[in-house]
Scaffold this motif. Structure first.
Motif, short mmCIF file in Angstrom:
data_model
loop_
_atom_site.label_atom_id
_atom_site.label_comp_id
_atom_site.label_asym_id
_atom_site.label_seq_id
_atom_site.Cartn_x
_atom_site.Cartn_y
_atom_site.Cartn_z
N GLN A 142 -19.75 -6.10 -0.66
CA GLN A 142 -20.33 -4.81 -1.02
C GLN A 142 -21.50 -4.94 -2.01
N ARG A 143 -22.02 -6.13 -2.17
CA ARG A 143 -23.03 -6.40 -3.20
C ARG A 143 -24.31 -5.57 -3.07
N ASN A 144 -24.61 -5.07 -1.90
CA ASN A 144 -25.85 -4.30 -1.71
C ASN A 144 -25.63 -2.80 -1.75
N PHE A 145 -24.39 -2.37 -2.02
CA PHE A 145 -24.10 -0.94 -2.08
C PHE A 145 -24.34 -0.42 -3.50
N ILE A 146 -24.71 0.84 -3.61
CA ILE A 146 -24.90 1.46 -4.91
C ILE A 146 -23.56 1.66 -5.62
N TYR A 147 -22.55 2.00 -4.85
CA TYR A 147 -21.21 2.26 -5.40
C TYR A 147 -20.22 1.41 -4.63
N ILE A 148 -19.38 0.66 -5.32
CA ILE A 148 -18.40 -0.16 -4.62
C ILE A 148 -16.99 0.13 -5.11
N VAL A 149 -16.04 -0.12 -4.23
CA VAL A 149 -14.63 -0.03 -4.56
C VAL A 149 -13.99 -1.29 -4.00
N SER A 150 -13.27 -1.99 -4.85
CA SER A 150 -12.66 -3.23 -4.41
C SER A 150 -11.31 -3.41 -5.08
N ARG A 151 -10.26 -3.21 -4.30
CA ARG A 151 -8.91 -3.48 -4.81
C ARG A 151 -8.65 -4.97 -4.71
N GLN A 152 -7.84 -5.49 -5.61
CA GLN A 152 -7.52 -6.91 -5.59
C GLN A 152 -6.04 -7.11 -5.91
N PHE A 153 -5.57 -8.30 -5.61
CA PHE A 153 -4.27 -8.80 -6.03
C PHE A 153 -3.15 -7.81 -5.66
N ASP A 154 -2.28 -7.50 -6.60
CA ASP A 154 -1.11 -6.67 -6.29
C ASP A 154 -1.48 -5.25 -5.85
N LEU A 155 -2.59 -4.72 -6.36
CA LEU A 155 -2.98 -3.37 -5.94
C LEU A 155 -3.37 -3.35 -4.47
N TRP A 156 -4.12 -4.35 -4.01
CA TRP A 156 -4.47 -4.44 -2.59
C TRP A 156 -3.20 -4.50 -1.76
N TRP A 157 -2.25 -5.34 -2.17
CA TRP A 157 -1.00 -5.47 -1.42
C TRP A 157 -0.18 -4.18 -1.46
N HIS A 158 -0.12 -3.55 -2.61
CA HIS A 158 0.62 -2.29 -2.73
C HIS A 158 0.08 -1.26 -1.74
N ASP A 159 -1.25 -1.11 -1.72
CA ASP A 159 -1.85 -0.11 -0.85
C ASP A 159 -1.69 -0.47 0.62
N LEU A 160 -1.89 -1.74 0.95
CA LEU A 160 -1.69 -2.17 2.33
C LEU A 160 -0.26 -1.87 2.78
N LEU A 161 0.71 -2.27 2.00
CA LEU A 161 2.10 -2.08 2.39
C LEU A 161 2.48 -0.60 2.47
N TYR A 162 1.89 0.22 1.61
CA TYR A 162 2.10 1.66 1.69
C TYR A 162 1.57 2.20 3.02
N LEU A 163 0.36 1.80 3.39
CA LEU A 163 -0.23 2.27 4.64
C LEU A 163 0.56 1.77 5.85
N VAL A 164 0.99 0.53 5.82
CA VAL A 164 1.83 -0.01 6.90
C VAL A 164 3.11 0.81 7.03
N GLU A 165 3.72 1.12 5.90
CA GLU A 165 4.95 1.93 5.91
C GLU A 165 4.71 3.29 6.56
N GLN A 166 3.57 3.92 6.26
CA GLN A 166 3.27 5.23 6.83
C GLN A 166 3.10 5.14 8.35
N VAL A 167 2.41 4.10 8.81
CA VAL A 167 2.20 3.91 10.25
C VAL A 167 3.54 3.69 10.95
N GLU A 168 4.36 2.81 10.40
CA GLU A 168 5.63 2.49 11.04
C GLU A 168 6.59 3.68 11.02
N LYS A 169 6.54 4.45 9.94
CA LYS A 169 7.39 5.64 9.83
C LYS A 169 7.09 6.64 10.95
N CYS A 170 5.84 6.65 11.40
CA CYS A 170 5.42 7.57 12.46
C CYS A 170 5.55 6.98 13.86
#
Length: 188
Positions: free
Chosen positions: A40-68
């Protein structure tokens, strides 16, 4: 508002609504790629999750998909940077799309190529991805290379993308990408 209560609620609502609208599709692609400062180095605004936060959010989204009732699917880029953690923490229920757009396949020299084999050895289902973004022979090269080397039981198919907008001025690129897939299917 990434990783906030409102973010989680909106994501859960959107996932549920899309899965309902499309009659519970077999797969639901969550992305989760290119979330690094370098990407994202060329963007004016960036968002970058890392480490446990990236995993937390990924696993949350996976849970939502599987629940449906659908199966989560992601880009596998993170394995390139955090191989051991990725293989340890990624649920094998999540379909993987590792991508590679170059014209040489050197398993021992390229961690992006090696990722297909690491995922295969750990029992992940995969849909390897190529693109005409770099050169037109990418799809046939990838299919020919991986069909001989990955286990058939975990190879769900292949994906091709032109990485061009679906706009009239790029229609020829989309047709070319489709034609190249057709040539491989026809044995060409």
């Amino acid at each position: 508002q990434v990783s906030t209560p409102i973010y989680y609620q909106v994501c859960a609502d959107v996932i549920a609504e899309v899965i309902e609208l499309f009659d519970t599709p077999r797969f639901f692609h969550l992305g989760m790629d290119e979330e690094t400062a370098d990407h994202q180095r060329n963007f004016i605004y960036i968002v970058s999750r890392q480490f446990d936060l990236w995993w937390h959010d990924l696993l949350y989204l996976v849970e939502q998909v599987e629940k449906c009732g659908s199966r989560a699917w992601v880009w596998s880029d993170d394995i390139w940077y955090h191989r051991d953690v990725y293989l340890e923490r990624m649920p094998t229920s999540v379909v993987q799309s590792n991508w590679y757009y170059w014209d040489t396949y050197h398993r021992k020299r390229d961690h992006r190529v090696q990722a297909w084999f690491d995922l295969d050895e750990r029992g992940f289902d995969q849909i390897p991805t190529s693109s005409i973004w770099k050169y037109d022979g990418n799809f046939s090269d990838m299919v020919n290379y991986l069909n001989k080397r990955l286990s058939a039981e975990h190879l769900l198919g292949f994906m091709q993308t032109p990485w061009k907008p679906t706009m009239p001025e790029f229609l020829d690129d989309h047709y070319r990408a489709i034609d190249l897939v057709g040539e491989v299917i026809a044995g060409g």
